[in-house]
Write a protein that holds these residues in place. Structure first.
Motif, PDB file in Angstrom:
ATOM      1  N   PRO A 304       0.714  -1.303  -0.033  1.00 19.29           N
ATOM      2  CA  PRO A 304      -0.221  -0.155  -0.009  1.00 19.29           C
ATOM      3  C   PRO A 304       0.886   1.208  -0.052  1.00 19.29           C
ATOM      4  O   PRO A 304       2.005   1.322   0.481  1.00 19.29           O
ATOM      5  CB  PRO A 304      -0.839  -0.002   1.249  1.00 19.29           C
ATOM      6  N   GLY A 305       0.349   2.234  -0.188  1.00 21.24           N
ATOM      7  CA  GLY A 305       1.011   3.655  -0.705  1.00 21.24           C
ATOM      8  C   GLY A 305       1.649   4.091   0.900  1.00 21.24           C
ATOM      9  O   GLY A 305       2.893   4.799   0.696  1.00 21.24           O
ATOM     10  N   ASP A 306       0.915   3.651   1.786  1.00 20.67           N
ATOM     11  CA  ASP A 306       1.325   4.227   3.198  1.00 20.67           C
ATOM     12  C   ASP A 306       2.366   3.282   4.013  1.00 20.67           C
ATOM     13  O   ASP A 306       2.478   3.318   5.274  1.00 20.67           O
ATOM     14  CB  ASP A 306       0.029   4.537   4.043  1.00 20.67           C
ATOM     15  N   ILE A 307       3.042   2.349   3.485  1.00 20.85           N
ATOM     16  CA  ILE A 307       3.883   1.461   3.956  1.00 20.85           C
ATOM     17  C   ILE A 307       5.175   2.073   4.640  1.00 20.85           C
ATOM     18  O   ILE A 307       5.522   1.658   5.594  1.00 20.85           O
ATOM     19  CB  ILE A 307       4.468   0.373   2.976  1.00 20.85           C
ATOM     20  N   PHE A 308       5.601   3.247   3.700  1.00 20.04           N
ATOM     21  CA  PHE A 308       6.716   3.983   4.442  1.00 20.04           C
ATOM     22  C   PHE A 308       6.390   4.460   5.744  1.00 20.04           C
ATOM     23  O   PHE A 308       7.143   4.730   6.496  1.00 20.04           O
ATOM     24  CB  PHE A 308       7.189   4.728   3.303  1.00 20.04           C
ATOM     25  N   TYR A 309       5.147   5.316   5.645  1.00 16.80           N
ATOM     26  CA  TYR A 309       4.693   5.909   6.682  1.00 16.80           C
ATOM     27  C   TYR A 309       4.454   4.901   8.003  1.00 16.80           C
ATOM     28  O   TYR A 309       4.759   5.495   9.135  1.00 16.80           O
ATOM     29  CB  TYR A 309       3.141   6.574   6.263  1.00 16.80           C
ATOM     30  N   LEU A 310       4.164   3.916   7.822  1.00 18.72           N
ATOM     31  CA  LEU A 310       3.806   2.731   8.696  1.00 18.72           C
ATOM     32  C   LEU A 310       5.389   2.713   9.434  1.00 18.72           C
ATOM     33  O   LEU A 310       5.433   2.522  10.776  1.00 18.72           O
ATOM     34  CB  LEU A 310       3.555   1.509   8.110  1.00 18.72           C
ATOM     35  N   HIS A 311       6.462   2.259   8.672  1.00 21.52           N
ATOM     36  CA  HIS A 311       7.723   1.976   9.325  1.00 21.52           C
ATOM     37  C   HIS A 311       8.055   3.317   9.892  1.00 21.52           C
ATOM     38  O   HIS A 311       8.973   3.238  10.891  1.00 21.52           O
ATOM     39  CB  HIS A 311       8.468   1.407   8.172  1.00 21.52           C
ATOM     40  N   SER A 312       7.799   4.584   9.403  1.00 21.31           N
ATOM     41  CA  SER A 312       8.604   5.745   9.964  1.00 21.31           C
ATOM     42  C   SER A 312       7.907   6.141  11.050  1.00 21.31           C
ATOM     43  O   SER A 312       8.550   6.530  12.240  1.00 21.31           O
ATOM     44  CB  SER A 312       8.606   6.845   8.811  1.00 21.31           C
ATOM     45  N   ARG A 313       6.468   6.020  11.315  1.00 12.26           N
ATOM     46  CA  ARG A 313       5.732   6.043  12.583  1.00 12.26           C
ATOM     47  C   ARG A 313       6.271   5.190  13.589  1.00 12.26           C
ATOM     48  O   ARG A 313       6.486   5.568  14.725  1.00 12.26           O
ATOM     49  CB  ARG A 313       4.489   5.738  12.272  1.00 12.26           C
ATOM     50  N   PRO A 348      13.631  -2.539   1.800  1.00 10.38           N
ATOM     51  CA  PRO A 348      15.142  -2.281   2.385  1.00 10.38           C
ATOM     52  C   PRO A 348      15.387  -0.796   2.301  1.00 10.38           C
ATOM     53  O   PRO A 348      15.910  -0.415   3.232  1.00 10.38           O
ATOM     54  CB  PRO A 348      16.030  -3.102   1.664  1.00 10.38           C
ATOM     55  N   THR A 349      15.297  -0.190   1.183  1.00 14.52           N
ATOM     56  CA  THR A 349      15.770   1.326   0.825  1.00 14.52           C
ATOM     57  C   THR A 349      14.658   2.152   1.622  1.00 14.52           C
ATOM     58  O   THR A 349      15.152   3.187   2.154  1.00 14.52           O
ATOM     59  CB  THR A 349      15.315   1.804  -0.525  1.00 14.52           C
ATOM     60  N   ASN A 350      13.417   1.671   1.869  1.00 18.60           N
ATOM     61  CA  ASN A 350      12.659   2.508   2.836  1.00 18.60           C
ATOM     62  C   ASN A 350      13.064   2.483   4.044  1.00 18.60           C
ATOM     63  O   ASN A 350      13.358   3.492   4.968  1.00 18.60           O
ATOM     64  CB  ASN A 350      11.207   2.053   2.881  1.00 18.60           C
ATOM     65  N   VAL A 351      13.774   1.432   4.731  1.00 16.38           N
ATOM     66  CA  VAL A 351      13.661   1.142   6.085  1.00 16.38           C
ATOM     67  C   VAL A 351      15.233   2.106   6.303  1.00 16.38           C
ATOM     68  O   VAL A 351      15.643   2.688   7.347  1.00 16.38           O
ATOM     69  CB  VAL A 351      13.792  -0.028   6.812  1.00 16.38           C
ATOM     70  N   ILE A 352      16.177   1.867   5.273  1.00 12.37           N
ATOM     71  CA  ILE A 352      17.467   2.416   5.320  1.00 12.37           C
ATOM     72  C   ILE A 352      17.288   3.768   5.511  1.00 12.37           C
ATOM     73  O   ILE A 352      17.909   4.624   6.348  1.00 12.37           O
ATOM     74  CB  ILE A 352      18.293   1.972   4.186  1.00 12.37           C
ATOM     75  N   SER A 353      16.334   4.386   4.821  1.00  9.46           N
ATOM     76  CA  SER A 353      16.161   6.129   4.814  1.00  9.46           C
ATOM     77  C   SER A 353      15.584   6.453   5.965  1.00  9.46           C
ATOM     78  O   SER A 353      15.817   7.651   6.466  1.00  9.46           O
ATOM     79  CB  SER A 353      15.618   6.399   3.640  1.00  9.46           C
ATOM     80  N   ILE A 354      15.061   5.521   6.883  1.00  9.46           N
ATOM     81  CA  ILE A 354      14.345   5.960   8.373  1.00  9.46           C
ATOM     82  C   ILE A 354      15.496   5.889   9.246  1.00  9.46           C
ATOM     83  O   ILE A 354      15.586   6.772  10.289  1.00  9.46           O
ATOM     84  CB  ILE A 354      13.164   5.177   8.269  1.00  9.46           C
ATOM     85  N   THR A 355      16.320   4.979   9.206  1.00 10.17           N
ATOM     86  CA  THR A 355      17.106   4.546  10.397  1.00 10.17           C
ATOM     87  C   THR A 355      18.625   5.417  10.529  1.00 10.17           C
ATOM     88  O   THR A 355      18.792   5.901   9.312  1.00 10.17           O
ATOM     89  CB  THR A 355      17.683   3.027  10.229  1.00 10.17           C
ATOM     90  N   ASP A 356      19.328   5.282  11.341  1.00  7.93           N
ATOM     91  CA  ASP A 356      20.423   6.021  11.645  1.00  7.93           C
ATOM     92  C   ASP A 356      21.715   5.281  11.444  1.00  7.93           C
ATOM     93  O   ASP A 356      22.702   5.547  11.939  1.00  7.93           O
ATOM     94  CB  ASP A 356      20.485   6.587  13.271  1.00  7.93           C
ATOM     95  N   GLY A 357      21.499   4.384  10.416  1.00  5.21           N
ATOM     96  CA  GLY A 357      22.662   3.532  10.012  1.00  5.21           C
ATOM     97  C   GLY A 357      22.301   2.054   9.979  1.00  5.21           C
ATOM     98  O   GLY A 357      20.944   1.782  10.230  1.00  5.21           O
ATOM     99  N   GLN A 358      23.138   1.148   9.265  1.00  7.75           N
ATOM    100  CA  GLN A 358      22.791  -0.062   9.035  1.00  7.75           C
ATOM    101  C   GLN A 358      24.223  -0.981   9.236  1.00  7.75           C
ATOM    102  O   GLN A 358      25.077  -0.538   8.962  1.00  7.75           O
ATOM    103  CB  GLN A 358      22.142  -0.287   7.776  1.00  7.75           C
ATOM    104  N   ILE A 359      23.673  -2.255   9.695  1.00  2.93           N
ATOM    105  CA  ILE A 359      24.701  -3.298  10.041  1.00  2.93           C
ATOM    106  C   ILE A 359      24.316  -4.208   8.901  1.00  2.93           C
ATOM    107  O   ILE A 359      23.263  -5.009   8.810  1.00  2.93           O
ATOM    108  CB  ILE A 359      24.786  -4.101  11.235  1.00  2.93           C
TER     109      ILE A 359
END
Length: 521
Positions: A304-313, A348-359
């Motif tokens: 859905p269009g708001d999947i990025f919003y779900l993870h950023s919330r 993956p790109t969605n969550v990478i752009s929300i977080t403060d770094g990745q392992i």
């Protein structure tokens, strides 16, 4: 005699009406038009709120809870959070006037609960201290402060090169079976005695896998300060969708509430929480399933269009509160599974752009025996040195760059034979440092032991040791330092930085140990 006028009658009636108690609980009742796939369409709930808890009452009186999602003109689309088979068409639905909440408190420590906070470990009921809404607006920047306190994982490669601070969001990403959960579980175990509450949220995993994790945590004494929230693969999509948010709500109770049960503040500090979401790609799949059955329009890859919003919330709720707000913190370690190492896919790109770094964990490194299989080239911490003790910053400053350069050089020179001495030395040092970072599961290292290990490698003490002996050298060196040179370790622990005297003592101690070290060759 008082004159009876229309005005006096009006006043009298008003007084009598005001004195009447009118506090009747107002609850709307509707009926189920259609039900299936864990979704119900409901008629007659004109004033339902988004995210409101709904009560579905079956013909036999069974009550199943649901959550209002789609608020349309003539009906409400709701998801069922319980036994979906108990509800049929024309069953009654009632609003509750409450948003979906989850109980929380000290009583949950050491327990395994489902996303509604109901215990599923067979150890009896839980006495909750309070409850919090599953969806909660993250605190604004005014109430936060910068991340400045380390959250030690006990894993050499992570604490040295990709440091995590309390209040940070660090993504653990990689293909399946590369050791993502292993890093998160080691980080939880390393919080023993550090006054940190840990929450492990399992989404869409086999119940046997989660049972294995709980057993491991119990055997190492880590369940004393850990809560496990489990929405297994057999649970419905709505439960898998709310599981991470429920975990965050349980954690927020400790962040925003002090030891005495009152709101956290300068005199009543909030607690530190570590939360692991394992994993968010399964939550995204559950949310996609839920959204498509609710007839929401699909977007890229049918999400859905708001999947990025779900993870950023969700991830925005990780926080380091200011001292005025009690200074509590919630550190998030979300996990994302990639397909064939593709970090440029949608989720993956969605969550990478929300977080403060990745392992980033790589399959090739894992099978080469480099465990944890951290790819230093693509892994990063955007908080970095702010979340490291001074001593670690001093010894590990250039380690990440050196290892990345070594990997590049190794790939470049594997076909060449005649190398100059400087290149040979760089390759030798890189091979030894890479070997130094290998660490078994459940063998976490205190931060000052890590400093001594990296110091020995960075100052060339390992260069003449055979590569296959490096891990044994590291283990025996640390045992030797604690047994024979406790004053050096005590000075390092006290100063928490490398001074001239400490360096001199370290050099002498490592040299003395190296002279008595027996190599396998």
């Amino acid at each position: 005699m008082t004159e009876i006028t229309a005005q006096s009658i009006d006043e009298l009636l008003r007084k009598q009406l005001d004195s009447l108690s009118t506090s009747v609980e107002s609850r709307e009742t509707g009926s189920v038009i259609q039900v299936g796939d864990g979704i119900a369409r409901v008629d007659g709930l004109k004033n339902a709120m988004a995210g409101e808890l709904l009560e579905f009452v079956g013909k036999d009186g069974t009550v199943v809870y649901g959550m209002a999602q789609n608020l349309e003109e003539d009906e409400v689309g709701a998801v069922l959070l319980g036994d979906v088979t108990a509800i049929k068409e024309n069953d009654h639905v009632r609003t509750t006037g409450r948003l979906v909440e989850v109980p929380s408190g000290r009583g949950m420590l050491g327990r395994v609960v489902n996303p509604l906070g109901i215990p599923i470990d067979g150890k009896g009921p839980i006495k909750a201290d309070g409850s919090r809404p599953v969806e909660f607006k993250a605190p604004g920047v005014i109430y936060r402060k910068p991340v400045d306190e380390p959250m030690q994982t006990g894993i050499l490669a992570v604490d040295a090169m990709i440091p995590i601070g309390r209040g940070q969001r660090e993504l653990i990403i990689g293909d399946r079976q590369t050791g993502k959960t292993a890093i998160a579980i080691d980080a939880i175990m390393n919080q023993k005695g550090k006054d940190m509450i840990c929450i492990y949220v399992a989404v869409g995993q086999k119940a046997s896998t989660v049972a294995g994790v709980v057993e491991t945590l119990e055997s190492y004494g880590a369940m004393d300060y850990t809560i496990v929230v489990n929405a297994s693969a057999s649970d419905s999509a709505p439960l898998q969708y709310i599981a991470p948010m429920a975990g965050a709500a349980i954690g927020e109770y400790f962040v925003y509430t002090g030891e005495n049960g009152e709101k956290a503040g300068p005199d009543n500090p909030g607690r530190a929480v570590l939360i692991v979401y394992d994993d968010l790609s399964k939550q995204a799949v559950a949310y996609r399933q839920m959204s498509l059955t609710l007839r929401r329009p699909p977007g890229r890859e049918a999400y859905p269009g708001d999947i990025f919003y779900l993870h950023s919330r969700l991830l925005e709720r990780a926080v380091k509160m200011s001292d005025e707000m009690g200074g509590g913190s919630m550190t998030a370690l979300p996990i994302i599974e990639t397909q064939a190492g593709d970090v440029s896919a949608y989720i993956p790109t969605n969550v990478i752009s929300i977080t403060d770094g990745q392992i980033y964990l790589q399959t090739d490194l894992f099978f080469q025996g480099q465990r944890p299989a951290v790819d230093v080239g693509i892994s990063v911490s955007r908080v970095g040195g702010s979340a490291q003790v001074k001593a670690m910053k001093q010894v590990a400053g250039t380690l990440k760059l050196d290892l990345a350069a070594y990997r590049e050089l190794k790939a470049f020179t594997q076909f060449g034979s005649d190398l100059d001495k400087a290149t040979q030395d760089q390759l030798n040092r890189g091979a030894h440092m890479t070997e130094l970072l290998i660490q078994k599961r459940y063998s976490m290292m205190p931060v000052m032991d890590q400093v001594v290990a990296i110091y020995s490698g960075g100052h060339g003490f390992l260069d003449s040791i055979p590569v296959e002996d490096v891990v044994r050298f590291r283990t025996e060196l640390i045992d030797y330092m604690h047994a024979s040179k406790p004053e050096v370790m005590a000075a390092l622990e006290k100063e928490r930085k490398l001074t001239g005297d400490i360096e001199k003592d370290l050099d002498a101690a490592i040299e003395a140990f190296k002279n008595q070290f027996a190599t396998s060759a």
